[in-house]
Design a protein around this motif. Structure first.
Motif, short mmCIF file in Angstrom:
data_model
loop_
_atom_site.label_atom_id
_atom_site.label_comp_id
_atom_site.label_asym_id
_atom_site.label_seq_id
_atom_site.Cartn_x
_atom_site.Cartn_y
_atom_site.Cartn_z
N PHE A 19 1.01 -1.23 -0.05
CA PHE A 19 0.12 -0.01 -0.04
C PHE A 19 0.84 1.31 0.07
O PHE A 19 2.08 1.55 0.68
CB PHE A 19 -0.73 0.24 1.06
N LYS A 21 0.50 5.61 -0.29
CA LYS A 21 -0.24 7.17 0.44
C LYS A 21 -1.40 7.36 0.03
O LYS A 21 -2.10 7.34 0.86
CB LYS A 21 0.40 7.90 0.78
N ASN A 23 -3.48 4.97 -1.20
CA ASN A 23 -4.57 3.30 -0.15
C ASN A 23 -4.84 4.09 1.44
O ASN A 23 -5.72 4.36 1.72
CB ASN A 23 -4.23 1.96 -0.42
N TYR A 24 -4.08 4.75 2.24
CA TYR A 24 -4.01 4.77 3.42
C TYR A 24 -4.88 5.86 3.37
O TYR A 24 -5.54 6.11 4.26
CB TYR A 24 -2.46 4.86 4.16
N THR A 25 -4.49 7.10 2.75
CA THR A 25 -5.68 8.26 2.70
C THR A 25 -7.76 7.53 2.68
O THR A 25 -8.41 8.12 3.10
CB THR A 25 -5.27 9.64 1.79
N MET A 27 -8.28 4.64 3.13
CA MET A 27 -8.13 4.24 3.96
C MET A 27 -8.82 4.80 5.62
O MET A 27 -9.84 4.38 5.91
CB MET A 27 -7.04 2.78 4.49
N PHE A 28 -8.24 5.68 6.26
CA PHE A 28 -8.68 6.82 6.67
C PHE A 28 -9.31 7.39 6.75
O PHE A 28 -10.79 7.54 7.32
CB PHE A 28 -7.14 7.39 6.83
N GLU A 76 -13.87 1.78 2.11
CA GLU A 76 -12.58 0.88 2.00
C GLU A 76 -12.29 -0.07 1.04
O GLU A 76 -11.05 -0.84 0.90
CB GLU A 76 -13.03 -0.57 3.11
#
Length: 88
Positions: A19, A21, A23-25, A27-28, A76
């Protein structure tokens, strides 16, 4: 038919995260939608068990909150399947 010879290298294989950045954005953002949905779903009970409170059937708890939770789950799933390495 010859076999392909691999050149020996002394360098360890390059490790890379699955993953990025982006992807994590996402996800949050999805987690925020899910959390907001559960917060909106809470409450509406009555302190006295003999008194029924109609607020439990409000638009916010029956329609809006579950919709936000489902949208968050969709975000998600998108975040997990998103491939940041794909070139356009």
């Amino acid at each position: 038919m010859g076999k392909k010879q691999q050149k020996p290298t002394n360098q360890p294989p390059k490790r890379e995260f699955i993953f990025q950045k982006k992807n994590y954005t996402f996800m949050f953002i999805g987690l925020a939608f899910i959390t907001l949905g559960f917060i909106l779903m809470s409450g509406g009970g009555s302190d006295d068990p003999n008194v029924f409170n109609e607020a439990i059937y409000s638009f916010r708890r029956i329609r809006l909150a579950p919709t936000l939770v489902l949208i968050g789950l969709g975000i998600e799933i998108y975040a997990i399947l998103l491939n940041p390495h794909k070139k356009k």
